[in-house]
Design an enzyme around this catalytic site. Structure first.
Site, PDB file in Angstrom:
ATOM      1  N   ARG A   1       0.848 -22.219  -1.659  1.00  0.00           N
ATOM      2  CA  ARG A   1      -0.235 -21.634  -1.006  1.00  0.00           C
ATOM      3  C   ARG A   1      -1.026 -22.625   0.117  1.00  0.00           C
ATOM      4  O   ARG A   1      -0.846 -22.451   1.139  1.00  0.00           O
ATOM      5  CB  ARG A   1      -1.706 -21.522  -2.194  1.00  0.00           C
ATOM      6  CG  ARG A   1      -2.727 -20.339  -1.868  1.00  0.00           C
ATOM      7  CD  ARG A   1      -3.589 -21.159  -0.984  1.00  0.00           C
ATOM      8  NE  ARG A   1      -4.477 -22.027  -1.493  1.00  0.00           N
ATOM      9  CZ  ARG A   1      -5.268 -22.800  -0.842  1.00  0.00           C
ATOM     10  NH1 ARG A   1      -5.623 -22.694   0.428  1.00  0.00           N
ATOM     11  NH2 ARG A   1      -5.726 -24.108  -1.511  1.00  0.00           N
ATOM     12  N   ASP A   2      -1.763 -23.762  -0.346  1.00  0.00           N
ATOM     13  CA  ASP A   2      -2.057 -24.492   0.431  1.00  0.00           C
ATOM     14  C   ASP A   2      -1.195 -25.000   1.682  1.00  0.00           C
ATOM     15  O   ASP A   2      -1.555 -25.310   2.608  1.00  0.00           O
ATOM     16  CB  ASP A   2      -3.017 -25.827  -0.278  1.00  0.00           C
ATOM     17  CG  ASP A   2      -3.701 -26.753   0.528  1.00  0.00           C
ATOM     18  OD1 ASP A   2      -4.236 -26.331   1.796  1.00  0.00           O
ATOM     19  OD2 ASP A   2      -3.645 -27.931   0.517  1.00  0.00           O
TER      20      ASP A   2
ATOM     21  N   CYS B   1       1.066 -32.870   8.255  1.00  0.00           N
ATOM     22  CA  CYS B   1       1.352 -32.964   9.428  1.00  0.00           C
ATOM     23  C   CYS B   1       0.563 -34.429   9.658  1.00  0.00           C
ATOM     24  O   CYS B   1      -0.739 -34.339  10.083  1.00  0.00           O
ATOM     25  CB  CYS B   1       0.491 -31.890  10.201  1.00  0.00           C
ATOM     26  SG  CYS B   1       0.800 -32.098  12.243  1.00  0.00           S
TER      27      CYS B   1
ATOM     28  N   ASN C   1      -1.130 -32.599   3.577  1.00  0.00           N
ATOM     29  CA  ASN C   1      -1.098 -32.522   1.933  1.00  0.00           C
ATOM     30  C   ASN C   1      -0.123 -33.713   1.589  1.00  0.00           C
ATOM     31  O   ASN C   1       0.879 -33.905   2.041  1.00  0.00           O
ATOM     32  CB  ASN C   1      -0.503 -31.483   1.694  1.00  0.00           C
ATOM     33  CG  ASN C   1      -1.598 -30.235   1.295  1.00  0.00           C
ATOM     34  OD1 ASN C   1      -2.625 -30.518   1.071  1.00  0.00           O
ATOM     35  ND2 ASN C   1      -1.173 -29.068   1.821  1.00  0.00           N
TER      36      ASN C   1
ATOM     37  N   HIS D   1      -5.217 -36.067   1.144  1.00  0.00           N
ATOM     38  CA  HIS D   1      -4.389 -35.629   2.424  1.00  0.00           C
ATOM     39  C   HIS D   1      -3.806 -37.062   3.041  1.00  0.00           C
ATOM     40  O   HIS D   1      -4.670 -37.815   3.011  1.00  0.00           O
ATOM     41  CB  HIS D   1      -5.110 -35.086   3.474  1.00  0.00           C
ATOM     42  CG  HIS D   1      -5.312 -33.621   2.975  1.00  0.00           C
ATOM     43  ND1 HIS D   1      -6.188 -32.659   3.678  1.00  0.00           N
ATOM     44  CD2 HIS D   1      -4.747 -32.824   2.112  1.00  0.00           C
ATOM     45  CE1 HIS D   1      -6.343 -31.535   2.937  1.00  0.00           C
ATOM     46  NE2 HIS D   1      -5.356 -31.353   1.937  1.00  0.00           N
TER      47      HIS D   1
ATOM     48  N   HIS E   1      -7.413 -34.333  -4.345  1.00  0.00           N
ATOM     49  CA  HIS E   1      -6.730 -33.585  -3.829  1.00  0.00           C
ATOM     50  C   HIS E   1      -6.451 -34.465  -2.436  1.00  0.00           C
ATOM     51  O   HIS E   1      -7.471 -34.168  -1.548  1.00  0.00           O
ATOM     52  CB  HIS E   1      -7.241 -32.240  -3.264  1.00  0.00           C
ATOM     53  CG  HIS E   1      -6.322 -31.252  -2.457  1.00  0.00           C
ATOM     54  ND1 HIS E   1      -5.811 -30.093  -2.982  1.00  0.00           N
ATOM     55  CD2 HIS E   1      -6.156 -31.334  -1.230  1.00  0.00           C
ATOM     56  CE1 HIS E   1      -5.092 -29.396  -1.965  1.00  0.00           C
ATOM     57  NE2 HIS E   1      -5.396 -30.454  -0.786  1.00  0.00           N
TER      58      HIS E   1
HETATM   59 MG    MG Z   1      -4.651 -29.541   1.138  1.00  0.00          MG
END
Ligand code: MG
Length: 292
Positions: free
Chosen positions: A11-12, A243, A252, A212, A210
């Site tokens: 999803r994300d 990225c 992520n 990144h 979460h």
């Molecule tokens: Mg994310």
């Protein structure tokens, strides 16, 4: 010593991959099956935001339909769907979702631009009845809180984050996932934030991080979080949605990095079959034309 992991790649991750609009529901289901074969039990499977806003998730209803037999066969696995409003909840209910995720932010600008609400306060007020309806229907709700380390309009405000995290739990979310939306978090900021959560009385057992990896600090931040008592982390298989060169919402934390970190530190994870992790990542990277 053990951590729990939520896989956010389907999803994300995919919604941040330009080529993902070309994936069929079957591609995604095949991919999710590979994720399940790794041992992962918590998998984000789709999103019920407006398809025009996130075209890569337009076939989430089909994905959910196709996952029904798997859900019946593997009740210990949780598939989660992002839901922005009542309409999204209806679509999640139509596929008999057992879990949804809602998303909010701490920054006013983020609320206006990404949640379509005039203010943070209003975005919380708008989602509360959706959470109530989901809970009444027996659906578990996970809360995402974005912009935890600040945003273009807002400096790092740990007390504000703690207060909003507590608000999500009070609303009925069983867990809140704190998102470093811009990837700017450092080890010190992470420690300061977790101290603020603790001081505010937020149970760390209900907090996921979460991170990144936009600036390459995700694993350091995981390590600090773990030291301070956090045991749940979001990660993206194959680093999907990552990225590292863009100062954006992308980047992520890659599942492989998280699993490697856990292994060298003697920490158990739900991934009991790391070979399948490679296979899953390769499968999707190939579909996206990202094979090195
Ligand atoms: Mg994310």
């Amino acid at each position: 010593m053990k951590i729990d992991i939520v896989d956010v790649s389907a999803r994300d991750g995919l919604q941040n991959e330009p080529q993902a609009v070309r994936l069929s529901a079957q591609d995604k289901v095949d991919y999710i099956k590979l994720l399940m074969a790794t041992g992962l039990k918590r998998i984000e499977a789709g999103s019920f935001v407006k398809p025009s806003a996130v075209p890569a998730m337009a076939n989430s209803a089909q994905v959910g339909e196709d996952l029904k037999p798997l859900q019946a066969a593997y009740p210990q696995v949780t598939f989660s769907y992002l839901v922005p409003n009542e309409r999204g909840l209806e679509r999640a209910r139509a596929i008999k979702a057992k879990e949804i995720a809602i998303f909010l932010g701490v920054s006013e600008e983020f609320a206006r631009d990404n949640i379509n609400a005039p203010s943070v306060e209003q975005s919380f007020a708008d989602i509360a009845p959706v959470v109530g309806q989901a809970l009444a229907a027996g659906i578990r709700v996970r809360g995402y809180l974005s912009t935890i380390f600040g945003y273009s309009d807002m400096a790092f405000s740990p007390d504000k984050v703690a207060q909003r995290a507590a608000q999500l739990l009070a609303m009925g979310c069983y867990e809140v996932s704190l998102g470093d939306t811009t990837g700017i978090g450092t080890a010190d900021m992470t420690a300061t934030l977790i101290t603020a959560l603790r001081d505010f009385g937020v149970p760390l057992s209900k907090v996921a991080m979460h991170f990144h990896d936009t600036f390459g600090r995700a694993i350091q931040n995981v390590a600090v979080s773990y030291e301070m008592g956090i045991r749940i982390f979001d990660a993206s298989t194959g680093g999907l949605g990552g990225c590292p060169y863009a100062h954006s919402a992308k980047g992520n934390l890659a599942m492989g990095d998280l699993i490697h970190w856990a292994r060298v530190n003697g920490i158990a994870t739900p991934v009991t079959n790391p070979d399948m992790l490679e296979k899953a990542a390769r499968f999707m990277l190939q579909k996206l034309g990202k094979t090195a």
